[in-house]
Scaffold this active site. Structure first.
Site, PDB file in Angstrom:
ATOM      1  N   ASN A   9      41.153  41.459  34.056  1.00 39.82           N
ATOM      2  CA  ASN A   9      41.122  42.981  34.991  1.00 39.82           C
ATOM      3  C   ASN A   9      42.284  43.843  33.959  1.00 39.82           C
ATOM      4  OD1 ASN A   9      38.928  43.160  37.384  1.00 39.82           O
ATOM      5  ND2 ASN A   9      39.522  41.133  37.377  1.00 39.82           N
TER       6      ASN A   9
ATOM      7  N   MET B 186      48.044  35.480  42.157  1.00 44.62           N
ATOM      8  CA  MET B 186      47.471  34.469  43.076  1.00 44.62           C
ATOM      9  C   MET B 186      48.381  33.477  43.515  1.00 44.62           C
ATOM     10  SD  MET B 186      44.397  33.499  42.531  1.00 44.62           S
ATOM     11  CE  MET B 186      43.802  32.165  43.236  1.00 44.62           C
TER      12      MET B 186
ATOM     13  N   ASN C 132      45.057  45.052  45.500  1.00 42.79           N
ATOM     14  CA  ASN C 132      44.388  43.888  44.933  1.00 42.79           C
ATOM     15  C   ASN C 132      42.984  43.898  44.630  1.00 42.79           C
ATOM     16  OD1 ASN C 132      44.558  41.175  44.279  1.00 42.79           O
ATOM     17  ND2 ASN C 132      43.726  41.398  46.380  1.00 42.79           N
TER      18      ASN C 132
ATOM     19  N   HIS D 129      39.795  41.718  45.549  1.00 44.35           N
ATOM     20  CA  HIS D 129      38.851  40.130  45.599  1.00 44.35           C
ATOM     21  C   HIS D 129      37.559  40.082  44.964  1.00 44.35           C
ATOM     22  CE1 HIS D 129      39.142  37.055  48.315  1.00 44.35           C
ATOM     23  NE2 HIS D 129      38.258  37.572  48.717  1.00 44.35           N
TER      24      HIS D 129
END
Ligand code: GRF
Length: 208
Positions: free
Chosen positions: A16, A94, A111, A113
């Site tokens: 990412n 994490m 974030n 997910h």
């Protein structure tokens, strides 16, 4: 328009982070990555950052295993400020981030997910969706609040779950969408088009 200065936190492969880097390089995202930090010394995300010529730091988060608090959190905030970051991008990080970091960057911590929240928060959202028997899975980019994967949702993208999917094949399909969704969310933020109203993120229309 505001050129974003991003601080990226990750623990793993960094695909990412790479997609954000690529979007900046091809001119589709008006941002720069100011610093990349990882709680895992030999994480690939740090190798990728160094290969891209970005400052890459290991963050000692001991003694905790699952949260960013105490000296590691203080050092993280210090570095984010030193490198002039205005936005914090969690990209496969994490650990739970705590209120001190969130208060230092109010509604500027994002974030990604790997599930369609609020379904399947926590670890390996793709595996949870597969085990549950979902026919549709996906990805969510959201602002981070003090809960776990509970913050206001910016963008969601769905993918089908195939009959012969394994956790790995489903995760790979989700990741293709992740790599488009994170730069897209950051584009909206850079354009000043996002506002948080209660649980909802309003996306303003493109100015004429
Ligand atoms: C992604 O699936 C992301 O949604 C989740 O952790 C994974 C990180 O992948 N939070 P990468 O390190 O960006 O390749």
């Amino acid at each position: 328009m505001q050129k974003l200065r991003l601080g990226v936190l990750g623990s793993g492969a960094g695909s990412n982070m790479q997609s954000i880097c690529d979007a900046i390089a091809d001119g589709s995202l008006d941002a720069e990555i100011a610093i990349v930090m990882s709680d895992v010394k030999d994480a690939k995300i740090l190798d990728r950052a160094r290969a891209a010529g970005l400052p890459a730091m290991w963050l000692d988060c001991s003694p905790w295993k699952t949260k960013l608090e105490g000296p590691g959190e203080d050092e993280c905030i210090r570095l984010l400020r030193e490198y002039g970051c205005d936005t914090v991008v969690l990209a496969g990080f994490m650990r739970i981030v705590k209120p001190k970091l969130l208060q230092a960057f109010p509604w500027r911590v994002l974030n990604i997910h790997p599930a369609l929240l609020p379904s399947f928060p926590g670890t390996a959202g793709w595996r949870q969706a597969l085990d549950y028997g979902c026919k549709v899975a996906g990805v969510t980019v959201h602002f981070v609040d003090s809960g776990t994967d509970t913050g206001p949702i910016i963008i969601q993208r769905s993918v089908p779950v195939m009959e012969d999917d394994t956790p790995e094949t489903l995760h790979a399909r989700i990741q293709v969408q992740e790599h488009a969704a994170y730069p897209e969310a950051l584009r909206l933020l850079a354009a000043g088009r996002l506002s948080v109203e209660g649980r909802r993120v309003r996306i303003a229309p493109v100015p004429e």
